[in-house]
Scaffold this motif. Structure first.
Motif, PDB file in Angstrom:
ATOM      1  N   TYR A  60       0.727  -1.237   0.119  1.00  0.00           N
ATOM      2  CA  TYR A  60      -0.054   0.023  -0.192  1.00  0.00           C
ATOM      3  C   TYR A  60       0.901   1.254  -0.037  1.00  0.00           C
ATOM      4  O   TYR A  60       0.203   2.263  -0.358  1.00  0.00           O
ATOM      5  N   ARG A 102      -8.986   7.871  -1.675  1.00  0.00           N
ATOM      6  CA  ARG A 102     -10.123   8.522  -1.009  1.00  0.00           C
ATOM      7  C   ARG A 102      -9.925  10.012  -1.230  1.00  0.00           C
ATOM      8  O   ARG A 102     -11.076  10.686  -0.819  1.00  0.00           O
ATOM      9  N   LEU A 126      -7.762   2.175  13.561  1.00  0.00           N
ATOM     10  CA  LEU A 126      -6.918   0.896  13.626  1.00  0.00           C
ATOM     11  C   LEU A 126      -6.427   0.532  12.298  1.00  0.00           C
ATOM     12  O   LEU A 126      -7.182   0.798  11.275  1.00  0.00           O
ATOM     13  N   ASN A 131      -4.195   7.602   7.191  1.00  0.00           N
ATOM     14  CA  ASN A 131      -5.735   8.152   7.697  1.00  0.00           C
ATOM     15  C   ASN A 131      -5.578   9.227   8.548  1.00  0.00           C
ATOM     16  O   ASN A 131      -6.407  10.412   8.522  1.00  0.00           O
ATOM     17  N   ASP A 150      -0.750   1.070  13.922  1.00  0.00           N
ATOM     18  CA  ASP A 150      -0.438   0.245  12.735  1.00  0.00           C
ATOM     19  C   ASP A 150       0.483  -0.765  13.111  1.00  0.00           C
ATOM     20  O   ASP A 150       1.158  -0.775  14.192  1.00  0.00           O
ATOM     21  N   LEU A 177      -3.534  -6.226  15.085  1.00  0.00           N
ATOM     22  CA  LEU A 177      -4.641  -6.560  15.502  1.00  0.00           C
ATOM     23  C   LEU A 177      -4.761  -7.918  15.560  1.00  0.00           C
ATOM     24  O   LEU A 177      -6.014  -8.503  16.051  1.00  0.00           O
ATOM     25  N   MET A 192     -10.881   0.935   8.429  1.00  0.00           N
ATOM     26  CA  MET A 192     -11.097   1.243   7.060  1.00  0.00           C
ATOM     27  C   MET A 192     -10.249   0.496   6.159  1.00  0.00           C
ATOM     28  O   MET A 192      -8.952   0.390   6.672  1.00  0.00           O
ATOM     29  N   THR A 194      -9.872  -2.534   6.155  1.00  0.00           N
ATOM     30  CA  THR A 194      -8.691  -3.419   6.799  1.00  0.00           C
ATOM     31  C   THR A 194      -9.384  -4.833   7.016  1.00  0.00           C
ATOM     32  O   THR A 194      -8.523  -5.773   7.390  1.00  0.00           O
TER      33      THR A 194
HETATM   34  C1  SAM Z   1      -5.690  -1.127   3.355  1.00  0.00           C
HETATM   35  S1  SAM Z   1      -4.511  -0.271   4.191  1.00  0.00           S
HETATM   36  C2  SAM Z   1      -5.810   0.883   5.074  1.00  0.00           C
HETATM   37  C3  SAM Z   1      -5.253   2.082   5.724  1.00  0.00           C
HETATM   38  C4  SAM Z   1      -6.253   2.918   6.372  1.00  0.00           C
HETATM   39  N1  SAM Z   1      -6.933   2.138   7.440  1.00  0.00           N
HETATM   40  C5  SAM Z   1      -6.940   3.691   5.255  1.00  0.00           C
HETATM   41  O1  SAM Z   1      -8.256   3.076   4.802  1.00  0.00           O
HETATM   42  O2  SAM Z   1      -6.669   4.698   4.957  1.00  0.00           O
HETATM   43  C6  SAM Z   1      -4.450  -1.390   5.456  1.00  0.00           C
HETATM   44  C7  SAM Z   1      -3.344  -1.051   6.776  1.00  0.00           C
HETATM   45  O3  SAM Z   1      -3.516  -2.085   7.714  1.00  0.00           O
HETATM   46  C8  SAM Z   1      -2.120  -2.138   8.294  1.00  0.00           C
HETATM   47  N2  SAM Z   1      -2.021  -3.725   8.609  1.00  0.00           N
HETATM   48  C9  SAM Z   1      -1.732  -4.853   8.266  1.00  0.00           C
HETATM   49  N3  SAM Z   1      -1.957  -5.945   8.884  1.00  0.00           N
HETATM   50  C10 SAM Z   1      -2.234  -5.270  10.232  1.00  0.00           C
HETATM   51  C11 SAM Z   1      -2.345  -5.915  11.502  1.00  0.00           C
HETATM   52  N4  SAM Z   1      -2.151  -7.185  11.618  1.00  0.00           N
HETATM   53  N5  SAM Z   1      -2.723  -5.101  12.565  1.00  0.00           N
HETATM   54  C12 SAM Z   1      -2.767  -3.992  12.113  1.00  0.00           C
HETATM   55  N6  SAM Z   1      -2.657  -3.257  10.865  1.00  0.00           N
HETATM   56  C13 SAM Z   1      -2.430  -4.010   9.948  1.00  0.00           C
HETATM   57  C14 SAM Z   1      -1.211  -1.955   7.045  1.00  0.00           C
HETATM   58  O4  SAM Z   1       0.077  -1.470   7.323  1.00  0.00           O
HETATM   59  C15 SAM Z   1      -1.962  -0.776   6.252  1.00  0.00           C
HETATM   60  O5  SAM Z   1      -1.434   0.364   6.818  1.00  0.00           O
END
Ligand code: SAM
Length: 268
Positions: A60, A102, A126, A131, A150, A177, A192, A194
């Motif tokens: 990303y 977005r 989260l 964001n 993150d 998470l 979001m 996620t």
């Molecule tokens: C698709 S992006 C979405 C970013 C943000 N929420 C947005 O919509 O702008 C997914 C995010 O999840 C994070 N991520 C991936 N695995 C994760 C985990 N196990 N726990 C927390 N964050 C995680 C990534 O580093 C990335 O920044």
């Protein structure tokens, strides 16, 4: 060699590359151990662990994101220069695919999706990516608090400095998470784009997260196109995933459709 020692050696190999060393250790360890069960050769294990970790995080982000330089740009702005803050934030948000997609609807996105609960007093963002740089476009109450997390260390480190600079009450922290679900009470949690990633890590993890968050409202969103730009079937797939997640719950759901993203405001 006992399995544990073997796993540890494999993890060390995975993080020999800086790109993976900067991720939450719990996630690296989990993914490497899972891949060790699927493949025989150390090379195959290391390669597939790195591929999965890349798909969860680095895919990303712009490859050479210089956080120090961006922090310097924010620090050079006059603290009262709202337009400067907005244009610097917009430029930086182009460097994470999720915020980039977005941008064209940013002025209305949060205003629309959060209208019924604004002004929002506390936010838990989260798997936040970049964001939190959208804060100026969110309908937040005076003195709001914002907790962002993150798994990417330099990103979280940057956000920590950004929060200090703009005196955002709250904190930015590393949180995997799939390892722990925060229990702090907040008015709004953001999940979001996620949940599809959480399902890749562990089937039913999304459900666990939604059930356990101590938030009055949760804004869940799904992308409507892939990183490669394809849209085929995504809307139907995610709509049905979300319907299954909330089926049988006594939760209020409001849906908002944007060009590249569908958002659901869940009120528990
Ligand atoms: C698709 S992006 C979405 C970013 C943000 N929420 C947005 O919509 O702008 C997914 C995010 O999840 C994070 N991520 C991936 N695995 C994760 C985990 N196990 N726990 C927390 N964050 C995680 C990534 O580093 C990335 O920044």
């Amino acid at each position: 060699m006992p399995d544990k020692e073997n796993d540890q050696e494999l993890i060390e190999q995975v993080i020999r590359s800086q790109k993976y060393a900067q991720l939450a250790s719990t996630l690296v360890s989990r993914v490497t151990k899972e891949e060790a069960k699927k493949h025989n050769s150390p090379q195959a294990i290391i390669q597939s662990a790195r591929t999965r970790l890349h798909q969860l995080t680095g895919a990303y982000l712009a490859p050479k994101l210089d956080y120090t330089q961006w922090l310097y740009k924010f620090k050079s702005l006059d603290p009262n220069d709202r337009l400067g803050l907005e244009s610097t934030s917009l430029s930086m948000m182009r460097l994470h695919a999720s915020t980039y997609e977005r941008l064209e609807v940013l002025p209305t996105f949060f205003q629309t999706a959060l209208a019924s609960i604004s002004p929002v007093k506390s936010v838990l963002d989260l798997a936040c990516g970049l964001n939190p740089l959208s804060i100026p476009w969110m309908p937040l109450a005076d003195g709001f608090s914002y907790y962002a997390s993150d798994v990417v260390n330099p990103l979280v480190h940057f956000l920590r400095h950004y929060f200090e600079l703009y005196r955002v009450k709250g904190e930015a922290s590393i949180l995997d998470l799939s390892f722990s679900i925060p229990s702090q009470p907040v008015q709004l949690a953001l999940l979001m784009k996620t949940l599809p990633l959480m399902e890749q890590i562990e089937h039913s993890l999304s459900q666990k997260i939604l059930e356990n968050l101590n938030a009055e409202h949760i804004l869940v969103t799904y992308p409507l196109r892939s990183l490669g730009g394809r849209r085929k079937g995504m809307e139907e797939t995610y709509r049905s995933q979300f319907d299954q997640l909330v089926a049988g719950r006594n939760w209020k759901i409001q849906e908002f459709r944007f060009p590249n993203e569908v958002a659901y405001l869940v009120t528990k």
